[in-house]
Scaffold this motif. Structure first.
Motif, short mmCIF file in Angstrom:
data_model
loop_
_atom_site.label_atom_id
_atom_site.label_comp_id
_atom_site.label_asym_id
_atom_site.label_seq_id
_atom_site.Cartn_x
_atom_site.Cartn_y
_atom_site.Cartn_z
N LYS A 18 0.83 -1.21 0.00
CA LYS A 18 0.00 0.00 0.00
C LYS A 18 0.86 1.25 0.00
CE LYS A 18 -4.05 -1.94 2.36
NZ LYS A 18 -4.89 -1.90 3.58
N ALA A 19 1.96 1.21 0.76
CA ALA A 19 2.87 2.36 0.79
C ALA A 19 3.49 2.59 -0.59
CB ALA A 19 3.96 2.14 1.84
N ASP A 20 3.90 1.50 -1.25
CA ASP A 20 4.47 1.62 -2.60
C ASP A 20 3.45 2.24 -3.55
OD1 ASP A 20 6.83 0.46 -1.75
OD2 ASP A 20 6.28 -1.55 -2.43
N SER A 21 2.21 1.79 -3.42
CA SER A 21 1.14 2.30 -4.28
C SER A 21 0.90 3.79 -4.01
CB SER A 21 -0.14 1.51 -4.05
OG SER A 21 -1.21 2.04 -4.80
N PHE B 65 2.60 11.09 -0.80
CA PHE B 65 3.87 10.85 -0.10
C PHE B 65 3.72 10.82 1.42
CE2 PHE B 65 4.97 13.13 -4.11
CZ PHE B 65 5.46 12.02 -4.78
N ALA B 66 2.85 11.64 1.96
CA ALA B 66 2.63 11.63 3.41
C ALA B 66 2.04 10.30 3.85
CB ALA B 66 1.73 12.79 3.83
N GLU B 67 1.06 9.80 3.09
CA GLU B 67 0.44 8.52 3.41
C GLU B 67 1.45 7.38 3.24
OE1 GLU B 67 -2.68 5.77 4.40
OE2 GLU B 67 -2.18 7.86 4.84
N ALA B 68 2.28 7.48 2.20
CA ALA B 68 3.30 6.45 1.97
C ALA B 68 4.28 6.39 3.14
CB ALA B 68 4.05 6.73 0.67
N ALA B 69 4.71 7.56 3.61
CA ALA B 69 5.63 7.60 4.75
C ALA B 69 5.00 6.98 5.98
CB ALA B 69 6.06 9.04 5.04
N ARG B 70 3.72 7.29 6.22
CA ARG B 70 3.02 6.74 7.39
C ARG B 70 2.95 5.22 7.30
NH1 ARG B 70 -1.63 4.76 8.97
NH2 ARG B 70 -2.52 4.81 6.88
N LEU B 71 2.63 4.71 6.13
CA LEU B 71 2.50 3.26 5.97
C LEU B 71 3.86 2.56 6.06
CD1 LEU B 71 -0.14 3.21 3.09
CD2 LEU B 71 -0.49 2.49 5.46
N TYR B 72 4.89 3.17 5.50
CA TYR B 72 6.24 2.59 5.60
C TYR B 72 6.66 2.51 7.07
CZ TYR B 72 7.24 2.80 0.56
OH TYR B 72 7.24 2.60 -0.79
N LEU B 73 6.39 3.56 7.83
CA LEU B 73 6.75 3.57 9.24
C LEU B 73 5.97 2.52 10.01
CD1 LEU B 73 6.94 7.44 9.83
CD2 LEU B 73 8.84 5.82 9.99
N GLU B 74 4.72 2.35 9.66
CA GLU B 74 3.90 1.33 10.32
C GLU B 74 4.41 -0.06 9.98
OE1 GLU B 74 -0.84 0.05 10.69
OE2 GLU B 74 -0.27 2.00 9.83
N SER C 16 14.69 -2.19 7.97
CA SER C 16 15.62 -2.66 6.95
C SER C 16 16.17 -1.44 6.23
CB SER C 16 14.94 -3.61 5.96
OG SER C 16 14.03 -2.91 5.13
N SER C 17 17.29 -1.62 5.58
CA SER C 17 17.90 -0.51 4.86
C SER C 17 17.00 -0.01 3.74
CB SER C 17 19.26 -0.95 4.29
OG SER C 17 19.90 0.13 3.62
N ASP C 18 16.39 -0.94 3.00
CA ASP C 18 15.52 -0.54 1.88
C ASP C 18 14.27 0.17 2.38
OD1 ASP C 18 17.20 -1.57 -0.04
OD2 ASP C 18 16.22 -3.52 -0.10
N LEU C 19 13.75 -0.27 3.53
CA LEU C 19 12.56 0.38 4.08
C LEU C 19 12.89 1.81 4.52
CD1 LEU C 19 9.61 -0.14 4.62
CD2 LEU C 19 10.22 -1.08 6.86
N TYR C 20 14.02 1.98 5.19
CA TYR C 20 14.44 3.33 5.58
C TYR C 20 14.68 4.19 4.34
CZ TYR C 20 15.08 2.42 10.59
OH TYR C 20 14.87 2.16 11.92
N TYR C 21 15.23 3.61 3.31
CA TYR C 21 15.46 4.34 2.05
C TYR C 21 14.14 4.84 1.47
CZ TYR C 21 16.36 4.89 -2.97
OH TYR C 21 16.42 5.35 -4.27
N ASN C 22 13.12 3.97 1.48
CA ASN C 22 11.80 4.38 0.97
C ASN C 22 11.19 5.49 1.82
OD1 ASN C 22 11.90 2.53 -1.12
ND2 ASN C 22 10.85 0.92 0.02
N ILE C 23 11.37 5.39 3.13
CA ILE C 23 10.85 6.44 4.02
C ILE C 23 11.56 7.76 3.72
CG2 ILE C 23 10.66 7.19 6.43
CD1 ILE C 23 10.52 4.22 7.20
N GLY C 24 12.88 7.70 3.53
CA GLY C 24 13.63 8.91 3.18
C GLY C 24 13.12 9.53 1.90
#
Length: 260
Positions: free
Chosen positions: A27-30, A37-46, A54-62
């Protein structure tokens, strides 16, 4: 029968959590692809809370924070991604780019030689250096055996001089592994996440110009030297004694920074 039921229930719960976390990431990727982007960051953090970091997850949040123009948070998570995986080239490239967009340009921090050594050591994971150390040690044993048991003079010379080289490689790799481990597990650096913050010469809000130390903006990295908790009218505040560069050191409010 009851034991089998309990084990089945545990496995079912674990698989459900993994499925939920994967669903959150999807869902975050979508959301990111649809410019949410705000919703994506929230979902990645969740997702990070549920399935671990993970490194890739932190990269996506960044990336999600950068697209919101929140440079401080973007730098924070790129730094965290690199701490977990120094070989994450995408995170390193993006970090270097975002650092060109921040306001402050602090001076040098630390000594040139130590910075160079630490910088080189931290470009690779600690387990990579440990593998090099172990391999060189095994080869060192082979070189010693070659020197002791071989009757061929050229081979004995190879074992003798090669042993010294392998010993040096083994020692250096162990030193670099120690530096890389300390880098990945340390919590002595932080990023300013507020648009701007006024640092003080003491752990309190400056009362006049004499107590004002300097003004920092989001994205600036600081080194934490000490911390104290102060109370004013029963309200507790955390203050950090930070080093900005070799010439500047002051106190900053804890709410204005995030530890890497």
């Amino acid at each position: 029968m009851k034991l089998r039921t309990i084990i089945y229930s545990i496995l079912l719960g674990i698989s459900t959590l993994v499925a939920d976390a994967s669903d959150l990431t999807a869902k975050a990727d979508s959301g990111y692809m649809n410019d949410q982007f705000a919703e994506a960051a929230r979902l990645y953090l969740e997702a990070a809370e549920q399935e671990g970091t993970s490194s890739d997850l932190y990269y996506n949040i960044g990336n999600s924070y950068y697209r919101q123009n929140k440079l401080g948070e973007a730098i924070l998570y790129y730094e965290r991604a690199i701490r977990l995986d120094p070989l994450n080239k995408d995170a390193r490239t993006n970090l270097e780019f975002v650092n060109t967009r921040i306001t402050d340009e602090p001076g040098d921090r630390g000594m040139f030689i130590s910075n160079t050594v630490n910088g080189f050591a931290c470009k690779f994971p600690a387990n990579c250096w440990a593998g090099i150390a172990l391999t060189s040690f095994i080869l060192l044993l082979g070189a010693i055996a070659l020197y002791i048991f071989s009757s061929n003079i050229p081979l004995r010379k190879t074992g003798f001089f090669g042993g010294f080289i392998l010993l040096a490689v083994c020692v250096l790799a162990n030193v670099f592994a120690s530096i890389a481990t300390r880098y990945s597990t340390s919590h002595n650096e932080a990023i300013v996440i507020e648009p701007s913050t006024l640092l003080s010469t003491s752990p309190r809000v400056p009362k006049d110009r004499a107590e004002e130390a300097m003004l920092l903006h989001e994205g600036t990295k600081v080194e934490i030297l000490d911390s104290v908790t102060t109370r004013i009218d029963s309200v507790a505040s955390r203050w950090y004694d930070v080093k900005v560069d070799n010439d500047h050191r002051a106190w900053i409010q804890g709410k204005d920074i995030a530890i890497i």
